[in-house]
Design a protein around this motif. Structure first.
Motif, mmCIF file in Angstrom:
data_model
loop_
_atom_site.group_PDB
_atom_site.id
_atom_site.type_symbol
_atom_site.label_atom_id
_atom_site.label_comp_id
_atom_site.label_asym_id
_atom_site.label_seq_id
_atom_site.Cartn_x
_atom_site.Cartn_y
_atom_site.Cartn_z
ATOM 1 N N HIS A 21 0.937 -1.343 0.111
ATOM 2 C CA HIS A 21 0.018 0.097 0.020
ATOM 3 C C HIS A 21 0.876 1.323 0.026
ATOM 4 O O HIS A 21 0.326 2.372 -0.168
ATOM 5 N N ALA A 22 2.269 1.105 0.296
ATOM 6 C CA ALA A 22 3.021 2.276 0.212
ATOM 7 C C ALA A 22 3.981 2.451 -0.986
ATOM 8 O O ALA A 22 4.717 3.466 -0.768
ATOM 9 N N VAL A 23 3.670 1.679 -1.948
ATOM 10 C CA VAL A 23 4.399 1.711 -3.033
ATOM 11 C C VAL A 23 3.385 1.918 -4.232
ATOM 12 O O VAL A 23 2.418 0.934 -4.389
ATOM 13 N N ARG A 24 3.532 3.052 -5.313
ATOM 14 C CA ARG A 24 2.579 2.994 -6.044
ATOM 15 C C ARG A 24 3.361 3.302 -7.404
ATOM 16 O O ARG A 24 4.565 4.074 -7.540
ATOM 17 N N ILE A 25 2.932 2.753 -8.663
ATOM 18 C CA ILE A 25 3.435 3.221 -10.125
ATOM 19 C C ILE A 25 2.427 4.359 -10.593
ATOM 20 O O ILE A 25 1.538 4.350 -10.679
ATOM 21 N N LEU A 26 3.422 5.399 -10.809
ATOM 22 C CA LEU A 26 2.823 6.845 -11.156
ATOM 23 C C LEU A 26 2.601 6.645 -12.758
ATOM 24 O O LEU A 26 3.692 6.375 -13.563
ATOM 25 N N LEU A 27 1.596 6.999 -13.464
ATOM 26 C CA LEU A 27 1.444 6.873 -14.716
ATOM 27 C C LEU A 27 0.593 8.084 -15.317
ATOM 28 O O LEU A 27 -0.449 8.405 -14.462
ATOM 29 N N PHE A 28 1.078 8.587 -16.252
ATOM 30 C CA PHE A 28 0.213 9.682 -16.668
ATOM 31 C C PHE A 28 -0.465 9.342 -18.204
ATOM 32 O O PHE A 28 0.280 8.676 -19.035
ATOM 33 N N ASP A 29 -1.835 9.424 -18.181
ATOM 34 C CA ASP A 29 -2.538 9.264 -19.349
ATOM 35 C C ASP A 29 -2.391 10.141 -20.549
ATOM 36 O O ASP A 29 -2.879 10.924 -20.883
ATOM 37 N N VAL A 30 -1.399 9.406 -21.408
ATOM 38 C CA VAL A 30 -1.036 10.308 -22.466
ATOM 39 C C VAL A 30 -1.677 9.482 -23.737
ATOM 40 O O VAL A 30 -1.318 8.491 -24.046
ATOM 41 N N LEU A 51 8.556 -12.445 -11.604
ATOM 42 C CA LEU A 51 9.017 -11.765 -10.352
ATOM 43 C C LEU A 51 8.303 -12.266 -9.087
ATOM 44 O O LEU A 51 7.353 -12.651 -9.072
ATOM 45 N N PRO A 52 8.972 -12.169 -7.860
ATOM 46 C CA PRO A 52 8.218 -12.494 -6.711
ATOM 47 C C PRO A 52 7.072 -11.624 -6.494
ATOM 48 O O PRO A 52 6.293 -12.139 -5.909
ATOM 49 N N HIS A 53 7.137 -10.351 -6.776
ATOM 50 C CA HIS A 53 6.024 -9.653 -6.540
ATOM 51 C C HIS A 53 5.761 -8.672 -7.739
ATOM 52 O O HIS A 53 5.997 -7.432 -7.672
ATOM 53 N N PRO A 54 5.151 -9.394 -8.908
ATOM 54 C CA PRO A 54 4.664 -8.326 -9.950
ATOM 55 C C PRO A 54 3.476 -7.297 -9.859
ATOM 56 O O PRO A 54 2.856 -7.663 -8.642
ATOM 57 N N PRO A 55 3.627 -6.294 -10.002
ATOM 58 C CA PRO A 55 2.478 -5.345 -9.857
ATOM 59 C C PRO A 55 1.288 -5.618 -10.536
ATOM 60 O O PRO A 55 0.983 -6.351 -11.462
ATOM 61 N N THR A 56 0.070 -5.249 -9.883
ATOM 62 C CA THR A 56 -1.080 -5.718 -10.538
ATOM 63 C C THR A 56 -1.979 -4.369 -10.665
ATOM 64 O O THR A 56 -1.847 -3.438 -9.916
ATOM 65 N N TYR A 57 -2.645 -4.241 -11.787
ATOM 66 C CA TYR A 57 -3.440 -3.132 -11.938
ATOM 67 C C TYR A 57 -5.022 -3.306 -11.888
ATOM 68 O O TYR A 57 -5.773 -4.471 -12.040
ATOM 69 N N PRO A 58 -5.907 -2.364 -11.446
ATOM 70 C CA PRO A 58 -5.363 -1.160 -10.907
ATOM 71 C C PRO A 58 -4.639 -0.793 -9.349
ATOM 72 O O PRO A 58 -4.272 0.236 -8.976
ATOM 73 N N ASP A 59 -4.653 -1.945 -8.627
ATOM 74 C CA ASP A 59 -4.420 -1.763 -7.182
ATOM 75 C C ASP A 59 -3.045 -0.998 -7.054
ATOM 76 O O ASP A 59 -2.730 -0.211 -5.872
ATOM 77 N N ASP A 60 -2.168 -1.335 -7.773
ATOM 78 C CA ASP A 60 -0.792 -0.671 -7.434
ATOM 79 C C ASP A 60 -0.323 0.332 -8.403
ATOM 80 O O ASP A 60 0.806 0.933 -8.409
ATOM 81 N N PHE A 61 -1.493 0.990 -9.052
ATOM 82 C CA PHE A 61 -1.074 2.218 -9.990
ATOM 83 C C PHE A 61 -1.744 3.438 -9.589
ATOM 84 O O PHE A 61 -2.824 3.201 -8.987
ATOM 85 N N GLU A 62 -1.281 4.457 -10.096
ATOM 86 C CA GLU A 62 -1.921 5.648 -9.833
ATOM 87 C C GLU A 62 -1.845 6.387 -11.164
ATOM 88 O O GLU A 62 -1.021 6.922 -11.370
ATOM 89 N N VAL A 63 -2.980 6.814 -11.735
ATOM 90 C CA VAL A 63 -3.004 7.390 -13.106
ATOM 91 C C VAL A 63 -3.365 8.607 -12.776
ATOM 92 O O VAL A 63 -4.592 8.944 -12.560
ATOM 93 N N HIS A 64 -2.751 9.814 -13.611
ATOM 94 C CA HIS A 64 -2.852 11.003 -13.534
ATOM 95 C C HIS A 64 -3.234 11.489 -14.984
ATOM 96 O O HIS A 64 -2.533 11.171 -15.755
ATOM 97 N N LYS A 65 -4.244 12.359 -15.325
ATOM 98 C CA LYS A 65 -4.345 13.142 -16.348
ATOM 99 C C LYS A 65 -3.118 13.962 -16.734
ATOM 100 O O LYS A 65 -2.504 14.669 -16.004
#
Length: 230
Positions: free
Chosen positions: A35-44, A89-103
């Motif tokens: 919950h303390a690690v987030r993948i930041l993504l901008f929606d382009v 990987l031992p802990h691959p990220p999952t979508y959308p739980d581990d992502f934060e998508v910004h415009k």
């Protein structure tokens, strides 16, 4: 903790997608709670449709959707067409739980603008650290740019870097909004030159100043560094 992968053309985006996934897994493996690690993504959006985010379509760039698709699938293809799996990987990220998508709020996209957007998002969220990911040839400038932005707008934000998946240096690819074409070795020369040009312009700190910023960071804390170095 935010993880942010810099945009790349379709020739290079698999490198960044792999690096983002590995950075996430490394941090979780090291004991950071999910919950303390987030993948930041901008929606382009850059597909030539009326809904395009950018004022000018960038050739050989599929926008953020391709990076997200690669991270989610964990599979890409090499220049020979052979499938490569990077998500064992031992802990691959999952979508959308581990992502934060910004415009994406701009009509153009480039390294400095992305760095400013990522640091701004971190500051707004009260993040303690930002891990940036880029292709090996782009990483030095991406790191120098992010350190320069953070020094001006969020001095408490700790900046770390994680390299993307190594790709062939002799492969001809496009870079820099699709405007540069050459093998990755020649693009590295271009990246080094750009750092000096943008420093003279006033956008980037000196490399020696960046090294001192990294030393100060490591004197404050070593946990993230150790996690990303394993």
């Amino acid at each position: 903790i935010y993880i942010f992968g810099f945009s790349e053309t379709d020739d290079n985006v698999a490198s960044v997608a792999s690096g983002v996934a590995h950075a996430y897994s490394d941090l979780i493996t090291a004991g950071h709670p999910p919950h303390a690690v987030r993948i930041l993504l901008f929606d382009v959006l850059n597909d030539g449709s009326p809904q395009d985010t950018l004022e000018r379509r960038i050739p050989n760039y599929s926008g953020s959707k391709k990076m997200l698709r690669l991270i989610r699938s964990g599979t890409t293809r090499s220049s020979t067409g052979r499938s490569q799996h990077f998500m064992n990987l031992p802990h691959p990220p999952t979508y959308p739980d581990d992502f934060e998508v910004h415009k994406w709020k701009h009509s153009t996209i480039h390294t400095l603008r992305e760095a400013k957007a990522a640091v701004t998002a971190c500051k707004a969220a009260g993040a303690s650290a930002l891990v940036i990911v880029a292709t090996p040839f782009h990483l030095p400038r991406a790191l120098l740019t992010t350190l320069s932005v953070a020094a001006q707008s969020d001095k408490h934000l700790k900046i770390y870097s994680h390299t993307g998946l190594p790709l062939r240096w002799d492969e001809t690819v496009t870079h820099s909004q699709g405007l540069l074409v050459g093998d990755r070795e020649s693009l590295l020369d271009s990246e080094m030159e750009r750092m000096f040009v943008y420093h003279r312009k006033g956008d980037l700190m000196r490399p020696s100043e960046a090294l001192e910023a990294l030393r100060k960071r490591d004197r404050r804390t070593a946990s993230l560094y150790e996690a990303l170095s394993n």
